[in-house]
Design a protein around this motif. Sequence first.
Motif: not given
Length: 410
Positions: A99-108, A61-62
């Motif tokens: 072309g699947k997309i992901a935004f890195i909003d956190k890095v654990l 889901d992005g």
Amino acid sequence: MELVETKFNRTEFGEIPVDWVELNLGASSVLKARIGWQGLTTKEYLLSGEYYLITGTDFKDGYIDWDNCVYVEKLRYDQDKNIQIKVGDVLVTKDGTIGKIAFIDKVLKPTTLNSGVFVVRPIQNAYFSRYFYYVLMSDHFKEFLRKLTAGSTISHLYQKDFIRYNLPLPPTLHEQKAIANALSDVDTLIAELDSLIEKKIAIKKGAMQQLLTPPHKGGKRLPGFQGEWELKTIEEIADCLDFLRVPLNGEQREKMKGDIPYCGANGIVDYVDDYVIDDDIILMAEDGGYFDEYKDRPIAYRIIGKCWVNNHAHILKAKPNYNQDYLFYSLVHKNILDYINGGTRAKLNKGEMNKIEVWIPNSKTEQEQISIILNGMDIELVSLLDGVIKYQEIKQGMMQELLTGKTRLV
């Protein structure tokens, strides 16, 4: 914020505001991926550790499904600093499902990439990363990929092709951030609803476990009821209406297009203009069912009203002294693997199905009250799922407006 009117120029994106630009990805970005000689084999994937490895299967889901990530040794993480992941990075799959997309909003934890994923970063704040992420999630980028792969069997996104992509860009980082923040707010709302749905599903599973288990087996009984629970076979408590099944092939269905459900093993497979049954029925797969996934996927489903049923599903109707809702809830997530015939395609024949046993209160009123509770939970879940669909549609509309400048946020 206020909405402002603007003038437009015609571009490859359609019309965009005259003060927006068409920014080339290759000229404005750094694209990095794990290079060939650094390639990882699945034997190097670890189930635990200190260094995450992101693969294309981790996109959800992005964003990144961190619970799904595998791990690698420190040596593999240190091998290439360019693919050590940071907050704000945009990831794009380049192999398999491209072309699947992901935004890195956190890095654990410290995180690196396998060879099937690009990380894209702007050069000297050429654009706001989260705005760029939403552009890649839009129909415009999907069309770009479609043209790349049209008429071929390509399953790889090459850097030489990717860098040709041009994106519509507002003139200031401030406006880009405003657009990204507006869309991010909707993402947050959808994520909160998804989280609530997961909790409600878990609560319902617990309630089913308690309410469908007899008291003497550790189940929780509703107040005001007494009497024994009995172990009954499906043959004792339900009528099998398989004689009403009529299979139709694709050509026949094409000639019968309508709005009446045509039902198969695991759900509605088409719609036709006629019906073989008009009733409240339970359908259970004869073959091709999700029998070994019974905990998370239904092995039975419900149809109320007109429908046409093919020969891949058994048709069940509770007998007069038994509650149809209770029968459905007793079967929908039941482990029936002991009744399944093996082979290349698992099958539940009628004789074995009739032997399946369920615990049932001897009072039909108690059956009904248990069903009312579970049905109320189902209604709440449907309402929440409808909410997710609604906000996803709102988000798509907002993307169409905001990423083309038809609506400006200043």
